[in-house]
Scaffold this active site. Structure first.
Site, PDB file in Angstrom:
ATOM      1  N   HIS A   1      -2.207  -4.877  -5.040  1.00  0.00           N
ATOM      2  CA  HIS A   1      -3.477  -4.618  -5.713  1.00  0.00           C
ATOM      3  C   HIS A   1      -4.552  -5.607  -5.264  1.00  0.00           C
ATOM      4  O   HIS A   1      -5.700  -5.228  -5.031  1.00  0.00           O
ATOM      5  CB  HIS A   1      -3.289  -4.713  -7.215  1.00  0.00           C
TER       6      HIS A   1
ATOM      7  N   SER B   1      -2.103   2.920  -4.902  1.00  0.00           N
ATOM      8  CA  SER B   1      -3.038   2.185  -5.740  1.00  0.00           C
ATOM      9  C   SER B   1      -3.722   1.030  -5.026  1.00  0.00           C
ATOM     10  O   SER B   1      -4.774   0.578  -5.470  1.00  0.00           O
ATOM     11  CB  SER B   1      -2.347   1.692  -7.004  1.00  0.00           C
TER      12      SER B   1
END
Length: 353
Positions: A234, A184
């Site tokens: 992230h 991610s």
């Protein structure tokens, strides 16, 4: 409006799910038990969704399909790959261990490992959606080079952020004690690139935000509702996407065209395909110019090639043995300004009617 799939699956070591335990070392002296979810419930849905998406596409993006297959194979670990792939304990991304041991495996392989099936499926659905759009618009070579650059930059920026927290804020936990896996970070970077030129709006967990700020909104919302995920992973992905766009913009502004990584990949592909092109040249017959009357029609023939020279006045292709044009009588070395424009027109009218 563009709907946003969640890419909030860059899991830290504190994530717990499923029914099989692993012992994950912390600073090489403490081990924390985590559980891995069973397999087989969601992967068929991922396969069905991917096949349906690719079936409706006129052109099937190969790099996106390869990335999804690679992540899935790493998770499933079939028998023929089991002895080649390291275990998840050996590739947890931990900035301290990466720097201390110069561990390239942790740096480059951790994005391809996932905690459990839902972690994998959510990330791969997001990759499918983003990858199809980016690869279709960029081309496979540039997309592949972009993914490689984003993976490297997101991991490097995450390490830099963790080290910064230790040095300037005396907060050592992300650097020493957090272990993370998942694709991610790269997906957040891809989201930034995908939405960089968009004037549209996106739905992010029920909120409507401008597309270019969707990654930032998702970063904040994910951390609010799922505090166990890797915030730095992230954030590193978002910053990597911004850095990639800046570097690409500067490189394009310099007039250099494609980036150096793209040109390197093209060179590798060209070298790898040279034997095939050479074999094709040996076995395929040479194409010859089409002949109309006593002259050729097609590509230009230069003096000395194939014994043919082209008249400057009437453009007729003559045999190399002739010193004057067989059509209009102009000498072989004659220049167009030796005859009048009206005379040149008349000679070309005589040839072409």
């Amino acid at each position: 409006m563009r709907s946003s799939f969640s890419s909030s699956c860059h899991r830290s070591i504190s994530e717990l799910a499923g029914d099989r335990k692993l012992e994950v070392p912390i600073l090489t002296t403490i081990s924390v038990p985590i559980q891995m979810e069973g397999r087989g419930r969601m992967l068929p849905l991922l396969a069905l969704h991917a096949v349906a998406e690719y079936y409706r596409l006129p052109w099937k993006p190969p790099v996106t399909a390869g990335l999804i297959a690679a992540n899935t194979l790493v998770y499933l670990k079939p028998a023929f790959l089991r002895h080649l792939l390291p275990s998840i304990e050996e590739v947890w991304f931990n900035p301290f261990l990466v720097l201390k041991n110069k561990d390239a495996r942790r740096f480059f392989l951790s994005p391809f490992y996932h905690i459990n099936e839902s972690h994998l499926v959510y990330n791969m659905i997001s990759l499918l959606w983003k990858g199809i759009q980016l690869e279709t618009s960029m081309g496979s070579l540039e997309f592949a080079s972009m993914v490689a650059a984003l993976l490297t930059m997101s991991q490097g920026i995450t390490m830099l952020l963790a080290k910064t927290l230790v040095v300037f804020l005396d907060y050592p936990k992300p650097f020493y004690s957090e272990y993370a896996v998942g694709f991610s970070g790269v997906l957040f970077a891809m989201k930034v690139v995908l939405n960089s030129q968009s004037a549209d709006y996106a739905h992010v967990h029920g909120l409507v935000v401008p597309s270019r700020y969707a990654a930032w909104a998702e970063l904040i919302l994910i951390q609010m509702f799922a505090p166990g995920v890797s915030f730095l992973g992230h954030l590193g992905g978002i910053l990597a996407g911004m850095l990639y766009l800046k570097l690409k913009g500067e490189y394009s502004a310099s007039g250099s065209g494609s980036g150096p990584l793209v040109r390197m990949l093209r060179g590798i592909v060209g070298i790898a395909s040279w034997p095939l092109r050479a074999a094709r040249g040996l076995f395929q017959p040479r194409r010859t110019p089409r002949v109309s009357g006593r002259g050729t029609v097609g590509r230009e023939m230069r003096d000395g090639l194939s014994g043919i020279w082209r008249c400057h006045a009437c453009t007729f292709d003559n045999s190399g043995w002739l010193s004057e044009c067989e059509m209009c009588g102009t000498s072989r070395g004659g220049l167009t300004d030796e005859i009048g424009i009206q005379e040149m027109r008349m000679r070309r009218i005589q040839r072409f009617g």
